[in-house]
Enzyme design. Structure first.
Site, PDB file in Angstrom:
ATOM      1  N   CYS A   9       0.834  -1.204   0.000  1.00 26.48           N
ATOM      2  CA  CYS A   9       0.000   0.000   0.000  1.00 26.48           C
ATOM      3  C   CYS A   9       0.872   1.258   0.000  1.00 26.48           C
ATOM      4  CB  CYS A   9      -0.932   0.005   1.213  1.00 26.48           C
ATOM      5  SG  CYS A   9      -2.050   1.420   1.226  1.00 26.48           S
TER       6      CYS A   9
ATOM      7  N   CYS B 278      -0.536   4.108   2.080  1.00 26.13           N
ATOM      8  CA  CYS B 278      -0.369   3.925   3.528  1.00 26.13           C
ATOM      9  C   CYS B 278       1.072   4.191   3.957  1.00 26.13           C
ATOM     10  CB  CYS B 278      -0.724   2.496   3.946  1.00 26.13           C
ATOM     11  SG  CYS B 278      -2.229   1.846   3.225  1.00 26.13           S
ATOM     12  N   ASP B 279       2.032   3.653   3.193  1.00 27.59           N
ATOM     13  CA  ASP B 279       3.413   3.586   3.687  1.00 27.59           C
ATOM     14  C   ASP B 279       4.413   4.445   2.925  1.00 27.59           C
ATOM     15  OD1 ASP B 279       2.523   1.732   5.570  1.00 27.59           O
ATOM     16  OD2 ASP B 279       2.864   0.034   4.227  1.00 27.59           O
TER      17      ASP B 279
END
Length: 317
Positions: A141, A144-145
């Site tokens: 992701c 997300c990261d």
């Protein structure tokens, strides 16, 4: 099959942000929900070390801790959280009918409402080095990261719209992005391909696959292989993002619930209603667009409210 059949108002299948949020709302509405955690208690977030984009955590929080806290919050209002797997289910087509779930192949639970929050599983390449470094620089992701790799060199694997979108997202925050495409063309739409081509710090390598993820504790680089020539090359990167798709965890619902060609459950309009009465779907199992913890939690709330209103129609008869 055991003789005793348990009858409940609300069965929640899956224990990610969607399932636990549904449980919090359902429990507060006196629906006495029972949640079965499935194979991965806490869902995909348990594989994420730092969660920095969920509102209310100014310092961030690690994924497993957040899921434990969500579970505790659900239990505080009376949710019964059970470790177990729904291995088969027979959904009723009748309004007010009982939905029959088999747990771990031996116990039977009948529920008036079912909230499906089984999520989707990110597809990985399947390399041992990739699995070993998940959470240590390997991620599925970018949204997300990606932030943790600001100003660094990263690579992304994939050739579709999601991969192209995530590659250009990473290019905004990372120094250099290398996109690895297995074939000699991208599957992404022409508009997304143009966006990739027009991003100066984004390089696309065609006919290229990951041979090995390098590094002991964290990602230090990749060894790639050209699948036409067999030539191997090492690329120094600190992050590897896999964007080759997700598989929704919907196999046990096949033939009963409407789903799209890839297996995502189809919900009606802006609701969480499926094509069967009393059956609702929330989180990544029905959302291939956003796939974020906060959107999953929001749809879990919606599913519990939809289930509560459905139960109210039964009481009034």
């Amino acid at each position: 099959m055991s003789d005793s059949i348990e009858k409940i108002k609300c069965l929640i299948i899956g224990s990610g942000p969607a399932g636990y949020t549904a449980a919090i709302y359902a429990a507060r509405a006196d629906m006495n929900p029972v949640i079965y955690t499935g194979m991965e208690p806490g869902g995909q977030l348990t594989t994420t070390t730092e969660v920095d984009n969920f509102p209310g955590y100014p310092e961030g929080i690690d994924g497993p801790t957040m899921m434990v806290q969500l579970q505790q919050q659900a239990e505080r209002f009376g949710t019964e959280v059970r470790i177990g797997m729904v291995t088969a289910i027979e959904l009723s087509k009748e309004h007010g009918g009982w939905h029959k779930a088999t747990i771990d192949n031996n116990k039977e639970v009948h529920a008036k409402t079912v909230i499906i929050s089984t999520g989707a599983t990110a597809k990985y390449l399947g390399l041992p080095s990739e699995q070993r470094l998940r959470g240590g620089g390997v991620s599925a992701c970018a949204v997300c990261d990606g932030f943790f790799y600001r100003g660094q060199d990263v690579a992304i694997v994939g050739a579709g719209d999601t991969a192209a979108e995530e590659a250009t997202y990473l290019a905004n925050i990372c120094k250099n992005v290398t996109m690895l495409v297995r074939k000699d063309f991208m599957r992404a739409s022409k508009a997304m391909q143009h966006r990739v081509e027009n991003t100066p710090n984004l390089t696309v390598l065609y006919n290229t696959e990951v041979d090995e993820v390098l590094g002991e504790q964290v990602v230090e680089g990749l060894r790639t292989v050209n699948n036409q020539t067999g030539e191997k090359t090492e690329i120094p990167v600190t992050g590897l993002f896999i964007a080759i798709g997700h598989k929704p965890n919907t196999d046990i619902f096949k033939g009963q619930l409407d789903m799209d060609e890839t297996g995502y459950l189809i919900t009606q309009g802006k609701s969480t209603k499926t094509n069967l009465p009393g059956v609702f779907a929330s989180g990544d199992v029905q959302d291939k667009e956003y796939r974020q913890a906060i959107t999953a939690a929001g749809s879990g709330c919606m599913a519990a409210l939809d289930a509560e209103r459905y139960l109210a129609t039964l009481d009034s008869h």
